[in-house]
Design an enzyme around this catalytic site. Structure first.
Site: not given
Length: 259
Positions: A153, A157
């Site tokens: 994750y 990002k």
């Protein structure tokens, strides 16, 4: 950017931050197109916007090329131009890196970075037609502070933040601006991913409505990036000038929460 009467496409608008962005946009007098994978969820968003007749609803999966093309064709047919593209659709995935499987990694990268890149490229002609216009990429504080238990994750990002910086510099001469938004943990269905990950404790969850207002204010002021106010701003600064301090905090047996 004066937001009243501007045309905005918001992905992932069936819930959470996307829904809040759509509702806040209509309150600012904007024309809004909402996109998501579930028609029922989009209809609920449209009802809460209280402008269902003015709202374009497009059921589409932004990771599918054919759906992206259909989304583009709908906006091109209905509006001909696009003032604001909000890449909000995303997934939050967490867990031990040793046990995460390829499918989860691929989905995380496909939704969180591949789709925004593709959508920005697909909609560029409509954004250039409406210039000055803007792309808004909704990232995360984990795009600055790589958090243990969220390796894939965080990677997605970080990539979205880098993409936003590069795209802003490339498109500036063409009248298309870019804003990267980095909210902290928000009270959405996706926040459930934070629970059950060892070493992660949640001290606060921001209401999606507050996050949406913060993002739209940043867009109106033409900011290249926007972060949540509070200690996270200090943590981001420390990450950039003294990352070893963040390492000490996050690699302790019982991690100090940065959420």
């Amino acid at each position: 950017m004066q937001l009243e009467s501007k045309r905005a496409l918001i992905t992932g608008a069936g819930s959470g931050i996307g829904r809040a962005l759509a509702i806040a946009a209509t309150k600012r007098g904007m024309h809004v197109a909402i996109c998501g994978r579930r028609s029922e969820a989009l209809e609920r968003t449209a009802v809460q916007m209280d402008r269902t007749r003015d709202t374009l609803i497009v059921v589409a999966d932004v990771t599918v090329p054919a759906d992206r093309r259909r989304l583009f064709e709908t906006i091109a047919r209905e509006w001909g131009e696009l003032d604001v593209l909000v890449n909000n659709a995303g997934v939050v995935t967490g867990g031990s890196f040793a046990t995460i499987d390829d499918q989860i990694v691929e989905e995380t990268l496909r939704v969180n970075i591949q789709a925004p890149i593709a959508l920005a490229r697909v909609f560029l002609p409509l954004l250039e037609a409406a210039r000055p216009s803007r792309i808004v990429n909704v990232g995360s504080i984990f795009g600055d502070i790589a958090y243990p238990g969220f390796a894939a994750y965080s990677a997605s990002k970080f990539a979205l933040r880098g993409f936003s910086d590069a795209l802003r510099r490339e498109l500036a001469p063409h009248g298309v601006s870019v804003t990267y938004a980095a909210p902290r943990a928000t009270a959405t269905v996706a926040a459930s991913a934070f629970y059950g990950v060892p070493g992660v404790s949640i001290e606060r969850l921001d209401p999606p409505e507050r996050v949406a207002e913060t993002i739209w204010r940043a867009v109106a002021r033409g900011k290249p990036s926007v972060y949540a106010r509070g200690p996270e701003s200090l943590f981001v600064l420390l990450q950039r000038i003294a990352p070893w301090l963040i390492d000490l905090s996050l690699t302790r047996r019982e991690s100090t929460s940065l959420l």
